[in-house]
Motif scaffolding. Structure first.
Motif, PDB file in Angstrom:
ATOM      1  N   ARG A 117      13.947  14.960 -30.338  1.00  0.00           N
ATOM      2  CA  ARG A 117      13.599  14.332 -29.059  1.00  0.00           C
ATOM      3  C   ARG A 117      14.493  13.148 -28.707  1.00  0.00           C
ATOM      4  O   ARG A 117      14.196  12.424 -27.757  1.00  0.00           O
ATOM      5  CB  ARG A 117      12.140  13.874 -29.099  1.00  0.00           C
ATOM      6  CG  ARG A 117      11.137  15.014 -29.130  1.00  0.00           C
ATOM      7  CD  ARG A 117       9.717  14.514 -28.916  1.00  0.00           C
ATOM      8  NE  ARG A 117       9.245  13.736 -30.048  1.00  0.00           N
ATOM      9  CZ  ARG A 117       8.507  14.227 -31.033  1.00  0.00           C
ATOM     10  NH1 ARG A 117       8.158  15.500 -31.017  1.00  0.00           N
ATOM     11  NH2 ARG A 117       8.113  13.458 -32.032  1.00  0.00           N
ATOM     12  N   GLU A 148      17.159  11.011 -27.002  1.00  0.00           N
ATOM     13  CA  GLU A 148      17.767  11.109 -25.670  1.00  0.00           C
ATOM     14  C   GLU A 148      19.288  11.185 -25.774  1.00  0.00           C
ATOM     15  O   GLU A 148      19.903  10.552 -26.634  1.00  0.00           O
ATOM     16  CB  GLU A 148      17.356   9.885 -24.847  1.00  0.00           C
ATOM     17  CG  GLU A 148      17.837   9.920 -23.412  1.00  0.00           C
ATOM     18  CD  GLU A 148      17.419   8.675 -22.660  1.00  0.00           C
ATOM     19  OE1 GLU A 148      17.654   8.622 -21.432  1.00  0.00           O
ATOM     20  OE2 GLU A 148      16.858   7.756 -23.288  1.00  0.00           O
ATOM     21  N   HIS A 149      19.890  11.972 -24.891  1.00  0.00           N
ATOM     22  CA  HIS A 149      21.344  12.101 -24.870  1.00  0.00           C
ATOM     23  C   HIS A 149      21.987  10.796 -24.432  1.00  0.00           C
ATOM     24  O   HIS A 149      21.483  10.087 -23.554  1.00  0.00           O
ATOM     25  CB  HIS A 149      21.768  13.226 -23.926  1.00  0.00           C
ATOM     26  CG  HIS A 149      21.527  14.580 -24.490  1.00  0.00           C
ATOM     27  ND1 HIS A 149      22.078  15.726 -23.967  1.00  0.00           N
ATOM     28  CD2 HIS A 149      20.798  14.997 -25.563  1.00  0.00           C
ATOM     29  CE1 HIS A 149      21.701  16.781 -24.666  1.00  0.00           C
ATOM     30  NE2 HIS A 149      20.904  16.353 -25.637  1.00  0.00           N
ATOM     31  N   ASN A 175      23.708  17.228 -31.327  1.00  0.00           N
ATOM     32  CA  ASN A 175      22.313  16.828 -31.242  1.00  0.00           C
ATOM     33  C   ASN A 175      21.531  17.596 -32.304  1.00  0.00           C
ATOM     34  O   ASN A 175      22.099  18.378 -33.073  1.00  0.00           O
ATOM     35  CB  ASN A 175      21.742  17.086 -29.838  1.00  0.00           C
ATOM     36  CG  ASN A 175      21.886  18.527 -29.408  1.00  0.00           C
ATOM     37  OD1 ASN A 175      21.195  19.421 -29.922  1.00  0.00           O
ATOM     38  ND2 ASN A 175      22.803  18.786 -28.466  1.00  0.00           N
ATOM     39  N   ARG A 198      15.191   6.288 -28.694  1.00  0.00           N
ATOM     40  CA  ARG A 198      14.979   6.679 -27.301  1.00  0.00           C
ATOM     41  C   ARG A 198      14.715   8.179 -27.241  1.00  0.00           C
ATOM     42  O   ARG A 198      15.563   8.978 -27.624  1.00  0.00           O
ATOM     43  CB  ARG A 198      16.211   6.335 -26.460  1.00  0.00           C
ATOM     44  CG  ARG A 198      16.510   4.841 -26.409  1.00  0.00           C
ATOM     45  CD  ARG A 198      17.827   4.592 -25.697  1.00  0.00           C
ATOM     46  NE  ARG A 198      18.143   3.177 -25.658  1.00  0.00           N
ATOM     47  CZ  ARG A 198      19.315   2.690 -25.233  1.00  0.00           C
ATOM     48  NH1 ARG A 198      20.255   3.523 -24.803  1.00  0.00           N
ATOM     49  NH2 ARG A 198      19.522   1.396 -25.244  1.00  0.00           N
ATOM     50  N   CYS A 199      13.547   8.560 -26.762  1.00  0.00           N
ATOM     51  CA  CYS A 199      13.135   9.967 -26.740  1.00  0.00           C
ATOM     52  C   CYS A 199      13.233  10.511 -25.326  1.00  0.00           C
ATOM     53  O   CYS A 199      12.988   9.804 -24.350  1.00  0.00           O
ATOM     54  CB  CYS A 199      11.707  10.131 -27.266  1.00  0.00           C
ATOM     55  SG  CYS A 199      11.518   9.604 -28.979  1.00  0.00           S
ATOM     56  N   SER A 200      13.581  11.781 -25.234  1.00  0.00           N
ATOM     57  CA  SER A 200      13.646  12.468 -23.947  1.00  0.00           C
ATOM     58  C   SER A 200      12.443  13.387 -23.810  1.00  0.00           C
ATOM     59  O   SER A 200      11.822  13.799 -24.784  1.00  0.00           O
ATOM     60  CB  SER A 200      14.956  13.268 -23.839  1.00  0.00           C
ATOM     61  OG  SER A 200      14.986  14.283 -24.827  1.00  0.00           O
ATOM     62  N   GLU A 201      12.129  13.737 -22.568  1.00  0.00           N
ATOM     63  CA  GLU A 201      11.007  14.636 -22.325  1.00  0.00           C
ATOM     64  C   GLU A 201      11.351  16.073 -22.684  1.00  0.00           C
ATOM     65  O   GLU A 201      10.465  16.890 -22.928  1.00  0.00           O
ATOM     66  CB  GLU A 201      10.605  14.568 -20.847  1.00  0.00           C
ATOM     67  CG  GLU A 201      10.116  13.192 -20.423  1.00  0.00           C
ATOM     68  CD  GLU A 201       9.741  13.161 -18.962  1.00  0.00           C
ATOM     69  OE1 GLU A 201       9.926  14.217 -18.301  1.00  0.00           O
ATOM     70  OE2 GLU A 201       9.273  12.119 -18.488  1.00  0.00           O
ATOM     71  N   LYS A 202      12.656  16.405 -22.757  1.00  0.00           N
ATOM     72  CA  LYS A 202      13.055  17.780 -23.043  1.00  0.00           C
ATOM     73  C   LYS A 202      12.678  18.193 -24.450  1.00  0.00           C
ATOM     74  O   LYS A 202      12.407  19.347 -24.734  1.00  0.00           O
ATOM     75  CB  LYS A 202      14.567  17.923 -22.842  1.00  0.00           C
ATOM     76  CG  LYS A 202      15.082  19.334 -23.046  1.00  0.00           C
ATOM     77  CD  LYS A 202      16.594  19.382 -22.823  1.00  0.00           C
ATOM     78  CE  LYS A 202      17.113  20.781 -23.070  1.00  0.00           C
ATOM     79  NZ  LYS A 202      18.587  20.872 -22.876  1.00  0.00           N
TER      80      LYS A 202
END
Length: 634
Positions: A585, A587-588, A597, A628-632
């Motif tokens: 999770r 973030e890019h 990733n 930092r986490c992404s929703e994807k």
């Protein structure tokens, strides 16, 4: 000495004729070894070393089945059967594939999730049944050779327990994907591939050498930590608080970047030339670099990154441009003495001390391998010497000696003439020169060459191939197919000549009326067959004893390379699976992107390969540590 008393002529007729009899020599060695074993069996103090590895049934398994129980004996035969071992290996492979395909954030209730769950259930059931059968065969824990007395059985038992816990939690918890405890159990499932180690003695040898190297490696670690501490304290005194610069985030569409270079102007000055007071007044950020020397711990982390040579040039430039005082803007080449600091550190730590790890492991691997070959773990000096002699005799390879054909017929005379030609030094020298010029001719083609030049090269290749074909025919006539095929070099030549003939056949098919019979991309197949010509250069080592000895050493080491490579693949698999579980999770950003990733297992393996080659691993570590986490990622 195999026997005492007067010397006895034990030569066979073949040995008297000048040709050693391998079967008779090994038979004499076997008889001598049997006599020595009988002598050692008579002495109980010396016979233990022969039976130290024999582990039979002992005591009562689980207090129920004794050593003479047919049920227990049958279970033992079933567990140790080679088909059972093969079946368990296939189950381990299926389990590894299931782990690689599985995505931690997969939605429950889908067909993919159900298939993966049933595969997990089936493999876990098989592993549990195997553990139960081994407990019935050996006993559980009470006894000398029981199930939990073995390290690999302990690992298998732990993996079975974690697998059962994972199944229970996944079946009973609807929100298992978001449970922290379930994530921990999922991470422990990464140890499943280690079950392969318990089924391969060669990989166990590598693991054993690593384990026994820990004490020696600890000494190396202490020396390294000492040097890291010394240079860390020195770096803290020299660069403390100086790895800061002004930075301002600017937007370019949807992409945010940090302007910390010498081109972006703020207040008429480049951003990086602003002092702290000017930077804060303009609304910018006085930012510290990720790798710095503000304290000893940060300094040691920076030095470790420098020792791996990943991004050490950027750290060097930052040190060269560091200001004289704190809160000042960096200035180009304002601290030239920093160059000497980094050069000395890399020469001492990066080039010398860091390579001691591989040296220690190699020494332990060689020592353990020699002990395993001679079984001298618990032997006296005399027994070690005897065992080493037996091992050398058993692995002796006799040189291949072929006599010329005998007879008076014209066919035999022609074969004798061919035998004299192929065994002469002049013929070998001529073939070596042809191989050398053939190799040089392969370096002549270039892009956009003329047709005439291409035809000349093709004619040269045709001539060399004809010479090698004649050589093969002469050797077949002189030696006969059976004797010809005994030599590895002859088999190698046969394969090369066959590939050359295939090349000409494919070229003929692509340029004649037979192009109707072409299947697929015949031009690409032709290129592949032509590539095999370059392997002819390997024959040059036949006349160079030093190079041939080196090549033989490399060939003998392939088994060890395979074991080490398999262990590396297991380590990559485990870390890739853990990376997917922990960092899917993230973030890019600059370093974590679509090419590097941990969202999927395949990309995680490629990312770890970059890390293993010291390619931008510091940036990956920095962005994974930001949290930092992404929703994807789910």
């Amino acid at each position: 000495k195999f026997q005492e008393g007067p010397a006895v002529d034990v030569k066979s007729p073949l040995e008297r004729a000048g040709r050693p009899d391998k079967t008779r020599v090994k038979l004499l060695w076997a008889k001598a070894l049997e006599a020595k074993a009988q002598k050692l069996d008579a002495d109980p103090l010396e016979s233990d070393w022969l039976t130290v590895d024999r582990m039979g049934l002992s005591g009562k398994s689980l207090g129920i089945w004794g050593t003479d129980s047919k049920f227990r004996i049958g279970v033992g035969q079933l567990v140790n059967h080679r088909h059972t071992e093969s079946f368990m290996g296939v189950c381990i492979l299926i389990s590894c594939i299931q782990m690689a395909i599985e995505v931690p954030g997969i939605e429950s209730g889908t067909s993919a999730a159900e298939v993966l769950f049933f595969v997990e259930l089936a493999t876990t059931t098989v592993f549990t049944l195997e553990a139960v059968l081994k407990v019935i065969e050996l006993g559980f824990v009470m006894g000398k050779h029981t199930f939990l007395r073995s390290l690999w059985n302990q690992l298998d038992f732990f993996i079975v327990l974690t697998s059962l816990m994972s199944l229970i939690m996944e079946a009973t918890m609807e929100t298992a994907g978001g449970s922290g405890a379930f994530e921990v159990v999922r991470v422990l499932r990464a140890l499943r591939p280690l079950r392969i180690i318990g089924r391969s003695q060669n990989i166990q040898l590598v693991v054993q050498s690593l384990a026994l190297s820990l004490s020696s490696m600890l000494h190396v670690v202490i020396v390294l930590l000492l040097f890291f501490l010394i240079f860390g304290i020195l770096g803290t005194q020299m660069f403390k608080g100086l790895f800061f610069s002004c930075s301002r985030k600017e937007s370019d569409g949807d992409y945010l970047f940090e302007a910390d270079d010498y081109e972006t102007l703020v207040l008429g000055k480049p951003v990086k030339e602003l002092d702290r007071a000017e930077c804060i007044c303009d609304g910018c950020e006085w930012k510290r670099q990720y790798l710095n020397y503000d304290n000893v711990f940060n300094a040691m982390l920076t030095l470790f990154a420098v020792s791996t040579t990943d991004g050490w040039v950027e750290v060097l430039y930052s040190a060269l441009d560091s200001g004289i005082e704190v809160d000042q803007a960096p200035k180009k080449n304002s601290n030239p003495m920093a160059f000497l600091f980094f050069v000395v550190f890399i020469c001492i730590v990066g080039f010398a001390l860091m390579n001691l790890f591989s040296g220690v492991v190699f020494y332990q691997f060689t020592r353990i391998k020699l002990k395993r070959q001679t079984n001298d773990a618990l032997l006296s000096d005399g027994q070690k010497h005897w065992n080493l002699i037996c091992y050398c005799i058993a692995n002796t390879k006799f040189p291949l000696k072929i006599n010329p054909p005998r007879g008076k017929s014209m066919w035999i005379k022609m074969r004798c003439m061919c035998f004299g030609i192929v065994t002469s030094n002049a013929f070998d020298s001529f073939i070596m020169v042809c191989i050398l010029f053939n190799t040089l001719s392969m370096t002549l083609p270039f892009y956009n060459q003329s047709e005439t030049y291409t035809l000349v090269l093709e004619d040269m290749n045709l001539g060399f191939s004809a010479i090698f074909l004649v050589e093969m025919v002469l050797k077949l006539l002189a030696l006969g197919f059976k004797n010809y095929w005994k030599s590895g070099w002859n088999r190698f030549d046969f394969a090369l000549v066959t590939s050359s003939l295939m090349d000409f056949l494919l070229a003929f098919m692509s340029a004649s009326f037979l192009r109707i019979l072409r299947i697929g991309r015949i031009t690409r197949i032709t290129r592949i067959t032509r590539i095999t010509r370059i392997t002819r250069i390997a024959r040059l080592t036949k006349g160079l004893k030093g190079v041939q000895s080196l090549v033989s050493t490399i060939m003998l080491s392939l088994a060890s390379f395979w074991s080490v490579g398999t262990l590396l693949i297991l380590v990559f698999f485990i870390y890739a699976y853990i990376g997917v579980v922990l960092f899917r999770r993230v973030e890019h950003g600059v370093w974590i992107n679509e090419h590097a990733n941990f969202e999927y297992f395949s990309i995680a393996c490629i990312t770890l390969l970059r890390v293993a080659t010291m390619e931008a691993w510091v940036g990956l570590m920095e962005e994974c540590g930001l949290g930092r986490c992404s929703e994807k990622g789910g």
